[in-house]
Design a protein around this motif. Structure first.
Motif, PDB file in Angstrom:
ATOM      1  N   ALA A  26       0.812  -1.198   0.000  1.00  0.00           N
ATOM      2  CA  ALA A  26       0.000   0.000   0.000  1.00  0.00           C
ATOM      3  C   ALA A  26       0.850   1.253   0.000  1.00  0.00           C
ATOM      4  O   ALA A  26       2.013   1.253   0.365  1.00  0.00           O
ATOM      5  N   SER A  27       0.191   2.337  -0.400  1.00  0.00           N
ATOM      6  CA  SER A  27       0.901   3.595  -0.493  1.00  0.00           C
ATOM      7  C   SER A  27       0.549   4.506   0.661  1.00  0.00           C
ATOM      8  O   SER A  27       0.383   4.074   1.767  1.00  0.00           O
ATOM      9  N   SER A  28       0.370   5.779   0.397  1.00  0.00           N
ATOM     10  CA  SER A  28       0.242   6.793   1.422  1.00  0.00           C
ATOM     11  C   SER A  28      -1.073   6.696   2.172  1.00  0.00           C
ATOM     12  O   SER A  28      -2.027   6.076   1.719  1.00  0.00           O
ATOM     13  N   PRO A  29      -1.139   7.357   3.381  1.00  0.00           N
ATOM     14  CA  PRO A  29      -2.382   7.362   4.152  1.00  0.00           C
ATOM     15  C   PRO A  29      -3.532   7.974   3.382  1.00  0.00           C
ATOM     16  O   PRO A  29      -3.357   8.597   2.340  1.00  0.00           O
ATOM     17  N   ALA A  30      -4.740   7.838   3.938  1.00  0.00           N
ATOM     18  CA  ALA A  30      -5.953   8.264   3.259  1.00  0.00           C
ATOM     19  C   ALA A  30      -5.964   9.765   3.008  1.00  0.00           C
ATOM     20  O   ALA A  30      -5.396  10.557   3.740  1.00  0.00           O
ATOM     21  N   ALA A  31      -6.668  10.132   1.950  1.00  0.00           N
ATOM     22  CA  ALA A  31      -6.835  11.543   1.628  1.00  0.00           C
ATOM     23  C   ALA A  31      -7.713  12.207   2.668  1.00  0.00           C
ATOM     24  O   ALA A  31      -8.496  11.561   3.342  1.00  0.00           O
ATOM     25  N   THR A  32      -7.605  13.506   2.794  1.00  0.00           N
ATOM     26  CA  THR A  32      -8.379  14.224   3.802  1.00  0.00           C
ATOM     27  C   THR A  32      -9.606  14.901   3.221  1.00  0.00           C
ATOM     28  O   THR A  32     -10.438  15.408   3.949  1.00  0.00           O
ATOM     29  N   THR A  33      -9.734  14.936   1.907  1.00  0.00           N
ATOM     30  CA  THR A  33     -10.908  15.553   1.283  1.00  0.00           C
ATOM     31  C   THR A  33     -11.580  14.563   0.360  1.00  0.00           C
ATOM     32  O   THR A  33     -10.927  13.742  -0.273  1.00  0.00           O
ATOM     33  N   ALA A 243     -11.255   6.163  -4.145  1.00  0.00           N
ATOM     34  CA  ALA A 243     -10.950   7.495  -3.633  1.00  0.00           C
ATOM     35  C   ALA A 243     -11.956   7.937  -2.580  1.00  0.00           C
ATOM     36  O   ALA A 243     -11.602   8.594  -1.594  1.00  0.00           O
ATOM     37  N   TYR A 244     -13.222   7.565  -2.755  1.00  0.00           N
ATOM     38  CA  TYR A 244     -14.262   7.928  -1.791  1.00  0.00           C
ATOM     39  C   TYR A 244     -14.021   7.248  -0.448  1.00  0.00           C
ATOM     40  O   TYR A 244     -14.141   7.863   0.611  1.00  0.00           O
ATOM     41  N   VAL A 245     -13.671   5.957  -0.497  1.00  0.00           N
ATOM     42  CA  VAL A 245     -13.391   5.209   0.736  1.00  0.00           C
ATOM     43  C   VAL A 245     -12.241   5.849   1.503  1.00  0.00           C
ATOM     44  O   VAL A 245     -12.272   5.958   2.734  1.00  0.00           O
ATOM     45  N   ARG A 246     -11.228   6.307   0.780  1.00  0.00           N
ATOM     46  CA  ARG A 246     -10.046   6.875   1.420  1.00  0.00           C
ATOM     47  C   ARG A 246     -10.193   8.365   1.723  1.00  0.00           C
ATOM     48  O   ARG A 246      -9.362   8.952   2.418  1.00  0.00           O
ATOM     49  N   GLY A 247     -11.250   8.973   1.195  1.00  0.00           N
ATOM     50  CA  GLY A 247     -11.501  10.380   1.450  1.00  0.00           C
ATOM     51  C   GLY A 247     -12.151  10.609   2.801  1.00  0.00           C
ATOM     52  O   GLY A 247     -12.441   9.678   3.556  1.00  0.00           O
ATOM     53  N   SER A 248     -12.391  11.867   3.127  1.00  0.00           N
ATOM     54  CA  SER A 248     -12.867  12.223   4.466  1.00  0.00           C
ATOM     55  C   SER A 248     -14.227  11.614   4.786  1.00  0.00           C
ATOM     56  O   SER A 248     -14.469  11.183   5.925  1.00  0.00           O
TER      57      SER A 248
END
Length: 262
Positions: A26-33, A243-248
Motif C-alpha cells: 500500500a501507499s500513502s495514508p488516506a486523503a483528507t478531502t 478514492a471515496y473510501v479513502r476520502g474524508s
C-alpha cells in the motif's frame, strides 16, 4: 478483567490501533478531502472483507447518492482469502477491499491489481455471549478445555491475526470450529453456540454480545488495503469508489464503525 459492552470495547480497541507506515502493498495514508467523481456511470462491483459489511454498506449508499449514474451492485462479502481466490479465478469485480495485505498481495502478484492503498486498521477482541455464561475474562481462559471456543480459519485475516495473538501470548487453544470469515464466528458467539471467540473490534459494535480487549491486541493490527482491479469492467467508477473510501467521508464512516486510521 472487567467486561465491557460491545461499543465500549470497540472504542477501547480503536485507541490501541497503531498508525503503521511503510509496506510493499500500500501507499500513502488516506486523503483528507472527498474526491469528485466526474463522468462515472454504470454498474460497480465491489468485493470486500466480511468485517467491512456494515461500514461499506453505508459507504456504498452515500457514494451512490453522490454519483446517481453509478449503480453499486450488492457488495460481495466473505473472507478475504475466499474473495482473492474468486478474483484470481475470474470473478467479475471492479474493486477489492481486503482485511489484510497478504490476500491483496495474492491478487497483485497475479497481475490483477496495482497501486493498492491502505484505508483502515482493526484489532482483535474476545467476544462472549450476553451475560458471559462461560465466565471468560482473559485470553488465557480460551485454553480451558471445558469451554467452547470458535476461531477464524488460519487462511483468513482474522484467523491469521488470532493465531499470532495466541502464539505471542503463549495460549494454546483447541477450537470447536474454524470459520471461513469473522461474521460466522460472531454469529455462533451471539447465538450462544460458543462461549467465546476472537473477532475484530468493529464486529461487536451494536451486537448483542459482550467483549473485552485482550492483552497483546495492540501488537496485532490488521491493515486493510483497497484497489481498483486491472480488469475492472467500470474503471472510472472503481477509481472513484476507492478514492471515496479513502476520502474524508469514507473515513468518517469507517471510524464511526470502530476502524482505526490507516
Amino acid at each position: 478483567m472487567k467486561l465491557r459492552r460491545s461499543v465500549a470495547a470497540a472504542v477501547a480497541a480503536a485507541s490501541l490501533v497503531l498508525a503503521l507506515a511503510g509496506c510493499t502493498t500500500a501507499s500513502s495514508p488516506a486523503a483528507t478531502t472527498p474526491p469528485v467523481s466526474v463522468g462515472a456511470s454504470g454498474e460497480l462491483r465491489v468485493f470486500a472483507a466480511a468485517s467491512l459489511k456494515a461500514s461499506f454498506d453505508e459507504i456504498a449508499a452515500a457514494f451512490g447518492d453522490e454519483n446517481p449514474d453509478v449503480t453499486v451492485v450488492p457488495i460481495v462479502y466473505d473472507g478475504s482469502s475466499t474473495l482473492a481466490t474468486q478474483i484470481i479465478e475470474g470473478a467479475p469485480a471492479d474493486v477489492f477491499a481486503s482485511a489484510n495485505e497478504a490476500n491483496m498481495d495474492k491478487v497483485t502478484d497475479a497481475g490483477m491489481a496495482t497501486g493498492a492503498e491502505l484505508f483502515a486498521t482493526n484489532t482483535l477482541v474476545v467476544a462472549v455471549p450476553a451475560g458471559n455464561p462461560g465466565a471468560v475474562t482473559s485470553l488465557a481462559d480460551l485454553a480451558d478445555p471445558g469451554l467452547t471456543v470458535v476461531l477464524c480459519a488460519a487462511e483468513v485475516p482474522c484467523g491469521d491475526a488470532s493465531q499470532t495473538l495466541l502464539t505471542d501470548q503463549g495460549v494454546a487453544v483447541t477450537a470447536a470450529s474454524y470459520e471461513q470469515n469473522v461474521t460466522a464466528v460472531l454469529t455462533k458467539v451471539a447465538a450462544g453456540e460458543a462461549d467465546a471467540g476472537l473477532v475484530y473490534a468493529t464486529d461487536v459494535v451494536g451486537q448483542d454480545v459482550e467483549s473485552f480487549v485482550p492483552d497483546g491486541a495492540d501488537a496485532v493490527v490488521n491493515r486493510y488495503p483497497i484497489a481498483a482491479l486491472r480488469d475492472a469492467g467500470n474503471p472510472d467508477a472503481a477509481a472513484a469508489f476507492v478514492a471515496y473510501v479513502r476520502g474524508s467521508q469514507g473515513q468518517e464512516v469507517l471510524q464511526a464503525h470502530g476502524f482505526g486510521a490507516p
